[in-house]
Design an enzyme around this catalytic site. Structure first.
Site, PDB file in Angstrom:
ATOM      1  CG  ASP A  56     -11.297  -4.002 -27.831  1.00 55.13           C
ATOM      2  OD1 ASP A  56     -10.356  -3.419 -28.406  1.00 55.13           O
ATOM      3  OD2 ASP A  56     -12.272  -3.399 -27.336  1.00 55.13           O
ATOM      4  CG  ASP A  65     -12.434  -4.209 -23.896  1.00 53.15           C
ATOM      5  OD1 ASP A  65     -12.956  -3.166 -24.331  1.00 53.15           O
ATOM      6  OD2 ASP A  65     -11.350  -4.222 -23.272  1.00 53.15           O
ATOM      7  CB  SER A  66     -17.731  -1.725 -24.752  1.00 50.71           C
ATOM      8  OG  SER A  66     -17.781  -1.999 -26.140  1.00 50.71           O
ATOM      9  CD  GLU A 103      -8.172  -0.555 -23.464  1.00 55.18           C
ATOM     10  OE1 GLU A 103      -7.696  -0.334 -22.330  1.00 55.18           O
ATOM     11  OE2 GLU A 103      -9.391  -0.700 -23.686  1.00 55.18           O
ATOM     12  CD  GLU A 108     -12.625   5.269 -24.606  1.00 55.99           C
ATOM     13  OE1 GLU A 108     -12.102   4.268 -25.140  1.00 55.99           O
ATOM     14  OE2 GLU A 108     -13.543   5.192 -23.775  1.00 55.99           O
ATOM     15  CE  LYS A 122     -10.432  -0.820 -29.801  1.00 57.25           C
ATOM     16  NZ  LYS A 122     -10.203  -0.658 -28.348  1.00 57.25           N
TER      17      LYS A 122
END
Ligand code: KIV
Length: 271
Positions: free
Chosen positions: A90, A51-52, A122, A189, A120
Site C-alpha cells: 500500500d 496500511d492496516s 486508494e 471493499e 496499491k
C-alpha cells in the site's frame, strides 16, 4: 490442472490467467518476515503489505498515520519471507494523492528498497494521473475502491459504501477507468455483493473483494482479524479462522506460572 498449481511464482499475468480460468484468488495481509513465510508456504496467491499495519501493528485508530518509511520496513521484512506469492504494498496516506510526481517517487522507493512486486492506491478518477505516472515506470498498480479507509474522515463512518445509485454508478465508472489506465487488479471493499458482482463481470482484470460478497474473482482479509488476534473489530464479513488472542494469552499465562513456580527451565532445558 489449476493454473496456480503449475507456477513457481505468482505474477500479475498468472492472476489474469486465473480469472480467465475461473480460479479464485486468495489474498491476505502480512507485515513481517515470520508470518509472510507461513502464508507463502501455505501457497497464498497475493500478500498485501497493507496500511492496516497502522492499526494492527502500530495500534493507531486509522490508517492515516503510517509513514512511507514504516511501510518500507514492513514490506522489506515480508519480501524476505516470500518465494512464491505476489507481494503488493500500500502507498500510505499523503504519498500519492494530488501529486503524481510524489506518487512515482514513493513507488520507486518501495520497489527499490523492499523488492516488492506492485503497489496499491486508494481511489478512482482523482488518482488516475498518479496511476499513469507510476505505470510509466513499469511498476504494476492495484486499485482500491469502495470503502477506502484513507478517506475515513470524508466518509465519517465505516458503513457499507455505494448503496445509493449515484455512488454505485461512480464506482462502476471508476473501476472501468482504472482498468483502462492499466491497473492489473482492483480491490473492492465493503460494498453490496450485487454491485461487486457487476463490477467483476464488467472488468477483464481480477477483482478482489473484502466485504464484497462471493462473486468477486478473489478474497482478501486482514491477517490479524482472520486469525482472531484482533478482538474488537467484528464486521459481518469477517470470518475468524482461529482465536489466536486467547491461545497466545493462555500460552503466556502458562509460561508466567512455570517461571513463578520454578517449573521452567527443567533439567533437560539447561546446559
Ligand atoms: O490495508 C489493508 O489491509 C487493505 C485491505 C483491507 C484490502 O487495504
Amino acid at each position: 490442472m489449476s493454473i496456480h498449481k503449475t507456477v513457481r511464482r505468482i505474477t500479475t499475468h498468472v492472476l489474469q490467467e486465473m480469472k480467465l480460468n475461473g480460479e479464485k484468488i486468495a489474498m491476505l495481509t502480512a507485515y513481517d518476515y515470520s508470518f509472510a513465510r507461513i502464508l507463502d508456504e501455505a501457497e497464498i496467491d497475493i500478500i498485501l503489505v497493507g496500511d492496516s499495519a497502522s492499526n494492527v501493528m502500530a495500534g493507531y485508530e486509522t490508517t492515516l498515520p503510517i509513514t512511507l518509511d514504516n511501510m518500507i520496513y514492513h514490506a522489506a521484512s515480508v519480501v524476505r519471507g516470500v518465494k512464491r506469492a505476489l507481494v503488493v504494498v500500500d502507498l500510505p496516506f499523503g504519498t500519492y494523492q494530488g501529486n503524481s510526481k510524489e506518487a512515482l517517487s514513493s513507488s520507486i522507493r518501495i520497489m527499490k528498497e523492499t523488492g516488492a512486486h506492485a503497489v496499491k492506491l486508494e481511489g478512482g478518477r482523482e488518482i488516475v494521473e498518479s496511476v499513469e505516472r507510476i505505470l510509466s515506470a513499469g511498476i504494476p498498480v492495484m486499485g482500491h475502491l469502495g470503502l477506502t479507509p484513507q478517506s475515513i474522515f470524508k466518509f465519517g463512518t465505516y458503513v457499507v459504501r455505494a448503496r445509493e445509485e449515484e455512488e454505485a454508478r461512480k464506482l462502476l465508472e471508476d473501476a472501468a477507468l482504472l482498468e483502462k489506465t492499466g491497473c492489473f487488479a482492483i480491490v473492492l471493499e465493503k460494498i453490496p455483493a450485487k454491485l461487486a458482482g457487476e463490477v467483476t463481470m464488467s472488468l477483464k482484470i481480477p477483482v478482489i473483494g473484502i466485504g464484497a460478497g462471493p462473486k468477486t474473482d478473489g478474497q482478501v482479509l486482514v491477517l490479524h482479524d482472520m486469525l482472531g488476534i484482533t478482538q474488537e473489530f467484528s464486521p459481518r464479513f469477517l470470518r475468524r479462522y482461529h482465536n489466536l488472542y486467547a491461545e497466545i494469552k493462555g500460552a503466556v499465562q502458562t509460561y508466567i506460572q512455570d517461571v513463578r513456580n520454578q517449573e521452567f527451565p527443567n533439567e533437560k532445558e539447561q546446559y
